[in-house]
Scaffold this active site. Structure first.
Site, PDB file in Angstrom:
ATOM      1  N   TYR A  65      87.552  -9.589 -66.847  1.00  0.00           N
ATOM      2  CA  TYR A  65      88.569  -8.593 -66.828  1.00  0.00           C
ATOM      3  C   TYR A  65      89.460  -8.407 -65.616  1.00  0.00           C
ATOM      4  O   TYR A  65      90.736  -8.264 -65.687  1.00  0.00           O
ATOM      5  CB  TYR A  65      87.882  -7.283 -67.664  1.00  0.00           C
ATOM      6  CG  TYR A  65      89.113  -5.890 -68.363  1.00  0.00           C
ATOM      7  CD1 TYR A  65      89.673  -6.250 -68.848  1.00  0.00           C
ATOM      8  CD2 TYR A  65      89.155  -5.346 -67.659  1.00  0.00           C
ATOM      9  CE1 TYR A  65      90.726  -5.751 -69.434  1.00  0.00           C
ATOM     10  CE2 TYR A  65      89.554  -4.013 -67.759  1.00  0.00           C
ATOM     11  CZ  TYR A  65      90.302  -4.097 -69.175  1.00  0.00           C
ATOM     12  OH  TYR A  65      91.604  -3.688 -69.003  1.00  0.00           O
TER      13      TYR A  65
ATOM     14  N   LYS B 249      93.447  -8.819 -64.504  1.00  0.00           N
ATOM     15  CA  LYS B 249      94.490  -7.582 -64.102  1.00  0.00           C
ATOM     16  C   LYS B 249      94.738  -7.949 -62.677  1.00  0.00           C
ATOM     17  O   LYS B 249      96.022  -7.550 -62.735  1.00  0.00           O
ATOM     18  CB  LYS B 249      93.424  -6.113 -64.542  1.00  0.00           C
ATOM     19  CG  LYS B 249      93.089  -6.212 -65.999  1.00  0.00           C
ATOM     20  CD  LYS B 249      94.340  -6.172 -66.687  1.00  0.00           C
ATOM     21  CE  LYS B 249      94.142  -5.632 -68.254  1.00  0.00           C
ATOM     22  NZ  LYS B 249      95.119  -5.446 -69.396  1.00  0.00           N
TER      23      LYS B 249
HETATM   24  P1  NAP Z   1      92.912  -1.157 -77.321  1.00  0.00           P
HETATM   25  O1  NAP Z   1      92.254   0.242 -78.086  1.00  0.00           O
HETATM   26  O2  NAP Z   1      91.671  -2.688 -77.589  1.00  0.00           O
HETATM   27  O3  NAP Z   1      94.234  -1.966 -78.280  1.00  0.00           O
HETATM   28  C1  NAP Z   1      94.034  -3.399 -77.542  1.00  0.00           C
HETATM   29  C2  NAP Z   1      95.246  -3.121 -79.174  1.00  0.00           C
HETATM   30  O4  NAP Z   1      95.602  -4.630 -78.719  1.00  0.00           O
HETATM   31  C3  NAP Z   1      95.366  -3.641 -80.429  1.00  0.00           C
HETATM   32  O5  NAP Z   1      95.830  -2.899 -81.199  1.00  0.00           O
HETATM   33  C4  NAP Z   1      94.282  -5.344 -80.706  1.00  0.00           C
HETATM   34  O6  NAP Z   1      94.294  -5.423 -81.904  1.00  0.00           O
HETATM   35  C5  NAP Z   1      95.943  -5.363 -79.884  1.00  0.00           C
HETATM   36  N1  NAP Z   1      95.451  -7.101 -79.384  1.00  0.00           N
HETATM   37  C6  NAP Z   1      94.678  -7.888 -79.025  1.00  0.00           C
HETATM   38  N2  NAP Z   1      94.622  -8.438 -78.843  1.00  0.00           N
HETATM   39  C7  NAP Z   1      95.247  -9.191 -79.540  1.00  0.00           C
HETATM   40  C8  NAP Z   1      96.222 -10.164 -79.488  1.00  0.00           C
HETATM   41  N3  NAP Z   1      95.643 -11.899 -79.040  1.00  0.00           N
HETATM   42  N4  NAP Z   1      97.074 -10.861 -79.886  1.00  0.00           N
HETATM   43  C9  NAP Z   1      97.734  -9.172 -80.649  1.00  0.00           C
HETATM   44  N5  NAP Z   1      97.263  -8.024 -80.383  1.00  0.00           N
HETATM   45  C10 NAP Z   1      95.770  -8.147 -79.762  1.00  0.00           C
HETATM   46  O7  NAP Z   1      93.300  -0.917 -76.050  1.00  0.00           O
HETATM   47  P2  NAP Z   1      92.914  -0.344 -75.359  1.00  0.00           P
HETATM   48  O8  NAP Z   1      92.585   0.986 -74.343  1.00  0.00           O
HETATM   49  O9  NAP Z   1      94.349   1.076 -75.898  1.00  0.00           O
HETATM   50  O10 NAP Z   1      94.372  -1.159 -73.930  1.00  0.00           O
HETATM   51  C11 NAP Z   1      95.947  -1.464 -73.761  1.00  0.00           C
HETATM   52  C12 NAP Z   1      95.412  -1.722 -72.525  1.00  0.00           C
HETATM   53  O11 NAP Z   1      95.185  -0.945 -71.810  1.00  0.00           O
HETATM   54  C13 NAP Z   1      95.715  -3.078 -72.539  1.00  0.00           C
HETATM   55  O12 NAP Z   1      96.164  -4.199 -71.333  1.00  0.00           O
HETATM   56  C14 NAP Z   1      93.522  -2.545 -71.348  1.00  0.00           C
HETATM   57  O13 NAP Z   1      93.254  -3.581 -70.785  1.00  0.00           O
HETATM   58  C15 NAP Z   1      94.624  -1.605 -71.072  1.00  0.00           C
HETATM   59  N6  NAP Z   1      94.047  -0.250 -70.282  1.00  0.00           N
HETATM   60  C16 NAP Z   1      92.838   0.677 -71.292  1.00  0.00           C
HETATM   61  C17 NAP Z   1      92.074   0.954 -70.448  1.00  0.00           C
HETATM   62  C18 NAP Z   1      91.125   1.816 -71.742  1.00  0.00           C
HETATM   63  O14 NAP Z   1      89.865   2.283 -70.822  1.00  0.00           O
HETATM   64  N7  NAP Z   1      90.722   2.059 -72.697  1.00  0.00           N
HETATM   65  C19 NAP Z   1      92.032   1.827 -69.293  1.00  0.00           C
HETATM   66  C20 NAP Z   1      93.061   0.905 -68.337  1.00  0.00           C
HETATM   67  C21 NAP Z   1      93.730  -0.252 -68.655  1.00  0.00           C
HETATM   68  P3  NAP Z   1      92.999  -5.556 -82.775  1.00  0.00           P
HETATM   69  O15 NAP Z   1      92.460  -4.788 -82.573  1.00  0.00           O
HETATM   70  O16 NAP Z   1      93.885  -5.925 -84.069  1.00  0.00           O
HETATM   71  O17 NAP Z   1      92.769  -6.996 -82.098  1.00  0.00           O
END
Ligand code: NAP
Length: 244
Positions: free
Chosen positions: A149, A153
């Site tokens: 991961y 990033k």
């Molecule tokens: P999340 O809750 O897991 O939601 C991710 C979304 O992306 C889900 O709707 C998922 O769909 C979709 N997705 C994943 N893989 C996909 C694929 N192959 N094709 C199409 N859609 C896909 O994640 P989040 O926490 O909102 O994260 C959003 C962004 O923020 C990401 O880039 C993550 O790395 C970044 N981020 C998150 C955090 C954190 O702590 N949450 C911290 C720093 C950065 P499905 O559920 O249907 O698979």
């Protein structure tokens, strides 16, 4: 309302849950025409009920050919949020090829592919645009069990800068947002261990993790004309984690 967003067409990936879903809701409220792209049809259907008028595209962005079919003729897009990602955590000594390939396909290759589709359209139209890539504090700090991961990033931060370099002359700005932990399905799945949480929280001067709204506010700022002179930036939304 953020200037420059009303009436513009915005594409958000990973729109079904978490940060992507909240970004679609905010863009819709700001008067943008939104194309919401995600993998689970039920998430997109419920989102379309909440935000009438948005378009939805259901595709696995880890599949290059399927993505080309689904988005190759998506039409004019002015604003792009590359948000979809997976966080597949494994100890370094146990990292698998499958986890590595899936992570890089979704977290990096799909960003390049979707950005190419959108940016080629902008260049052909001679229109200005803005792209925001959702990176992470993990792009710049080592976190145990996050070797893949963190690597995706870190690569995304650098892709952001090179895209900014090459697309700037076409009036396309490209920036990244680098959040700390956020309480989404991904955040909850990976940050349930109190010891792991404490180790990071102790290094955050503001003493807390981020809210989804904190990330969305920064995304909308970087999409809008308010950040018209900002490109190639990686904007921490981390309570100061990366400053320490
Ligand atoms: P999340 O809750 O897991 O939601 C991710 C979304 O992306 C889900 O709707 C998922 O769909 C979709 N997705 C994943 N893989 C996909 C694929 N192959 N094709 C199409 N859609 C896909 O994640 P989040 O926490 O909102 O994260 C959003 C962004 O923020 C990401 O880039 C993550 O790395 C970044 N981020 C998150 C955090 C954190 O702590 N949450 C911290 C720093 C950065 P499905 O559920 O249907 O698979």
């Amino acid at each position: 309302m953020e200037p420059g967003l009303a009436g513009r067409r915005a594409l958000v990936t990973g729109a079904g849950k978490g940060i992507g879903r909240a970004t679609v809701q905010a863009l819709h409220a700001a008067g943008a025409q939104v194309v919401a792209v995600s993998r689970t049809r039920a998430d997109l259907d419920s989102l379309a009920r909440e935000c009438p008028g948005i378009e939805t595209v259901c595709v696995d962005l880890g599949n290059w050919e399927a993505t080309e079919r689904a988005l190759g003729s998506v039409g004019p897009v002015d604003l792009l949020v590359n948000n979809a990602a997976v966080a597949l955590l494994q100890p370094f000594l146990e990292v698998t090829k499958e986890a590595f390939d899936t992570s890089f396909d979704v977290n990096l290759r799909a960003v390049m592919q979707v950005s190419q589709i959108v940016a080629r359209g902008l260049v052909a139209r001679g229109a200005p645009g803005a792209i925001v890539n959702i990176s992470s504090q993990a792009s710049q700090r080592a976190i145990a069990r996050h070797s893949i991961y963190c690597s995706t990033k870190g690569a995304l931060d650098m892709l952001t800068k090179v895209m900014a370099l090459e697309l700037g002359p076409h009036k396309i700005r490209v920036n990244a947002v680098n959040p700390t932990v956020v309480s989404t399905p991904m955040g909850k799945a990976n940050w349930s261990d109190p010891q792991k949480v404490k180790a990071v929280l102790d290094r955050i001067p503001l003493g807390r993790f981020a809210e989804v709204e904190n990330v969305v506010d920064s995304v909308l700022f970087l999409l809008s004309d308010r950040s018209g002179m900002t490109t190639g930036a990686t904007l921490p939304v981390d309570g100061g984690f990366l400053a320490t």
